[in-house]
Design an enzyme around this catalytic site. Structure first.
Site, PDB file in Angstrom:
ATOM      1  N   ASN A  72       0.748  -0.825  -0.194  1.00  0.00           N
ATOM      2  CA  ASN A  72       0.204   0.101  -0.321  1.00  0.00           C
ATOM      3  C   ASN A  72       1.350   0.847   0.053  1.00  0.00           C
ATOM      4  O   ASN A  72       1.848   1.248   1.378  1.00  0.00           O
ATOM      5  CB  ASN A  72      -1.146   0.104   1.249  1.00  0.00           C
ATOM      6  N   TRP A  73       0.731   1.317  -0.957  1.00  0.00           N
ATOM      7  CA  TRP A  73       2.228   3.156  -1.661  1.00  0.00           C
ATOM      8  C   TRP A  73       1.085   4.646  -1.104  1.00  0.00           C
ATOM      9  O   TRP A  73       2.236   4.884  -0.818  1.00  0.00           O
ATOM     10  CB  TRP A  73       2.327   3.297  -2.735  1.00  0.00           C
ATOM     11  N   LYS A  74      -0.008   3.777  -0.376  1.00  0.00           N
ATOM     12  CA  LYS A  74      -0.368   5.369   0.550  1.00  0.00           C
ATOM     13  C   LYS A  74       0.177   7.366  -0.478  1.00  0.00           C
ATOM     14  O   LYS A  74      -0.277   6.805  -1.699  1.00  0.00           O
ATOM     15  CB  LYS A  74       0.725   5.424   2.062  1.00  0.00           C
ATOM     16  N   HIS A  93      -9.301   1.365   4.313  1.00  0.00           N
ATOM     17  CA  HIS A  93      -7.989   1.766   5.308  1.00  0.00           C
ATOM     18  C   HIS A  93      -8.130   2.491   6.569  1.00  0.00           C
ATOM     19  O   HIS A  93      -8.962   3.168   6.339  1.00  0.00           O
ATOM     20  CB  HIS A  93      -7.538   1.887   4.568  1.00  0.00           C
ATOM     21  N   GLU A 134      -6.697   4.955   7.804  1.00  0.00           N
ATOM     22  CA  GLU A 134      -5.825   6.220   7.079  1.00  0.00           C
ATOM     23  C   GLU A 134      -7.768   6.110   6.909  1.00  0.00           C
ATOM     24  O   GLU A 134      -7.941   8.035   7.047  1.00  0.00           O
ATOM     25  CB  GLU A 134      -5.055   6.496   6.498  1.00  0.00           C
ATOM     26  N   GLU A 194      -5.633  -5.016  10.086  1.00  0.00           N
ATOM     27  CA  GLU A 194      -4.258  -3.554  10.976  1.00  0.00           C
ATOM     28  C   GLU A 194      -4.745  -3.200  12.258  1.00  0.00           C
ATOM     29  O   GLU A 194      -5.495  -2.064  12.112  1.00  0.00           O
ATOM     30  CB  GLU A 194      -4.870  -2.892   9.584  1.00  0.00           C
ATOM     31  N   GLY A 217       2.759   1.956  10.471  1.00  0.00           N
ATOM     32  CA  GLY A 217       2.843   3.424  10.132  1.00  0.00           C
ATOM     33  C   GLY A 217       4.004   3.932  11.857  1.00  0.00           C
ATOM     34  O   GLY A 217       4.807   5.071  12.333  1.00  0.00           O
ATOM     35  N   SER A 269       3.432  -2.108   9.583  1.00  0.00           N
ATOM     36  CA  SER A 269       4.471  -1.922  10.175  1.00  0.00           C
ATOM     37  C   SER A 269       5.364  -3.318  10.067  1.00  0.00           C
ATOM     38  O   SER A 269       6.238  -3.798  10.659  1.00  0.00           O
ATOM     39  CB  SER A 269       5.458  -1.401  11.630  1.00  0.00           C
ATOM     40  N   GLY A 320       3.043  -0.692   4.042  1.00  0.00           N
ATOM     41  CA  GLY A 320       2.730   0.307   3.752  1.00  0.00           C
ATOM     42  C   GLY A 320       4.445   0.693   3.262  1.00  0.00           C
ATOM     43  O   GLY A 320       5.215   0.817   1.976  1.00  0.00           O
ATOM     44  N   GLY A 321       5.062   1.616   4.205  1.00  0.00           N
ATOM     45  CA  GLY A 321       6.521   1.805   4.616  1.00  0.00           C
ATOM     46  C   GLY A 321       7.481   0.965   3.680  1.00  0.00           C
ATOM     47  O   GLY A 321       8.514   1.700   2.615  1.00  0.00           O
TER      48      GLY A 321
HETATM   49  C1  G2H Z   1      -0.529  -0.186   7.703  1.00  0.00           C
HETATM   50  C2  G2H Z   1       0.711  -0.718   7.029  1.00  0.00           C
HETATM   51  C3  G2H Z   1      -0.074  -1.081   5.203  1.00  0.00           C
HETATM   52  P1  G2H Z   1       2.709  -0.010   7.223  1.00  0.00           P
HETATM   53  O1  G2H Z   1      -1.194   0.998   6.838  1.00  0.00           O
HETATM   54  O2  G2H Z   1      -1.531  -0.756   4.913  1.00  0.00           O
HETATM   55  O3  G2H Z   1       1.629   0.415   6.578  1.00  0.00           O
HETATM   56  O4  G2H Z   1       3.481  -0.711   6.834  1.00  0.00           O
HETATM   57  O5  G2H Z   1       3.700   1.516   7.259  1.00  0.00           O
HETATM   58  O6  G2H Z   1       2.072   0.633   8.702  1.00  0.00           O
END
Ligand code: G2H
Length: 249
Positions: A9-11, A94, A96, A166, A172, A212, A233-234
Site C-alpha cells: 500500500n503505497w499511500k 484502511h 487512514e 491492521e 506506521g 509495520s 506500507g512504508g
Molecule cells: C498499515 C500498513 C499498510 P505500515 O497502514 O497498510 O502501513 O506498514 O507503514 O504500517
C-alpha cells in the site's frame, strides 16, 4: 490451500516517474514466489503502473473507490473507471480512510457491495485502536467491524474478499503486533466468519496482517498458521525491503 498474498500500500507516495522506477526495480528483484504480489500506487499512477507491469505477474490495486456508479461526486473515482484501466482489486476501509476521511462501517458496506457487483476483489482493512486493546475490547471491535461491513454479503461474494487485519496502534508507528497477537486475532476472525457463515468460507479467506511489517519481522509473522501474508506500507516503498518481505512468505 489459501492464497498467500503480499500487497504494498503505497499511500500518498511516489510520482509517475518514481512509480515506474520502483516497479522496474521490483520486477528485476522479484523473488521466486508462489505468493500473489500486489502493488497499490495512487489513483493518478494506476494506468502507468499497469503499463509498466504488462509482462509481470505483479497485480495492481486501487487504494479506495466510491460506491456510486457515476455522478456528482467531485474528487471521487468509480469502480467502472478502475475497471476501464484493468484495475480489478481495491483496498477498502484502511484506517487512514476511516480516521481522516470519516469512512464508517456503513459506508464501507456500500463500497464493498459495489466492488462485488462489479466483479472486483476487495482487500478489506479493519482493526482496533490502542484504547480498544488496552480496555480488552479488541475482539468485540473487530467482530463488529466485520459484521457491520461484510456479513450481509452472500457466501459467493466471499470468494472476492481478502481481509487485512491492521491494528491501528501498529500502523506506521514502528510498533508491530507480536506474531502471537496476530495469530490470536486471525484465528478469532476465522472463528467469527465460521459462526456467521460456515467453516469452509472461514478456511478459504486469505487474512493478511498489516502494521509495520519489515524485512526483519516478516518471516515470524508469516509463519503463523492463520496469517496468509501482509499488507505493507512504508516497507513497500523500497524495492529491496519489499522483495525481502515477499521472499519471507
Ligand atoms: C498499515 C500498513 C499498510 P505500515 O497502514 O497498510 O502501513 O506498514 O507503514 O504500517
Amino acid at each position: 490451500m489459501r492464497t498467500k498474498i503480499v500487497a504494498g500500500n503505497w499511500k500518498m507516495n511516489k510520482n509517475m516517474e518514481e512509480t515506474e522506477a520502483l516497479l522496474a526495480e521490483l520486477s528485476a528483484k522479484l523473488p521466486d514466489t508462489k505468493a500473489q504480489v500486489i502493488v497499490s500506487p495512487t489513483f493518478v499512477n494506476l494506468a502507468a503502473a499497469k503499463r509498466s507491469l504488462q509482462a509481470s505477474t505483479i497485480q495492481v490495486a486501487a487504494q479506495n473507490m466510491h460506491f456510486a456508479e457515476s455522478g456528482a461526486y467531485t474528487g471521487e473515482i468509480s469502480a467502472d473507471m478502475l475497471l476501464n484501466i484493468d484495475v480489478d482489486i481495491v483496498i477498502l476501509g484502511h484506517s487512514e480512510r476511516r480516521a481522516y476521511f470519516g469512512e464508517t462501517d456503513e459506508l464501507l458496506a456500500k463500497k464493498v457491495k459495489t466492488a462485488i457487483e462489479k466483479g472486483m476483489k476487495t482487500i478489506f482493512c479493519f482493526g482496533e485502536e490502542l484504547e480498544d486493546r488496552k480496555s480488552d475490547n479488541h475482539f468485540s471491535v473487530v467482530e463488529s467491524q466485520l459484521k457491520n461491513a461484510l456479513f450481509d454479503l452472500d457466501a459467493e461474494a466471499w470468494k472476492s474478499i481478502i481481509l487485512a487485519y491492521e491494528p491501528v496502534w501498529a500502523i506506521g508507528t514502528g510498533e508491530t503486533a507480536s506474531p502471537e497477537q496476530a495469530q490470536e486475532m486471525h484465528a478469532f476472525i476465522r472463528k467469527t466468519i465460521a459462526s456467521a457463515y460456515d467453516a469452509s468460507i472461514a478456511d478459504e479467506v486469505s487474512i493478511l496482517y498489516g502494521g509495520s511489517v519489515k524485512p526483519d519481522n516478516a518471516s515470524d509473522i508469516f509463519s503463523k498458521p492463520d496469517v496468509d501474508g501482509g499488507l505493507i506500507g512504508g516497507a513497500s516503498l523500497k524495492s529491496d525491503d519489499f522483495a525481502a518481505i515477499i521472499a519471507a512468505i
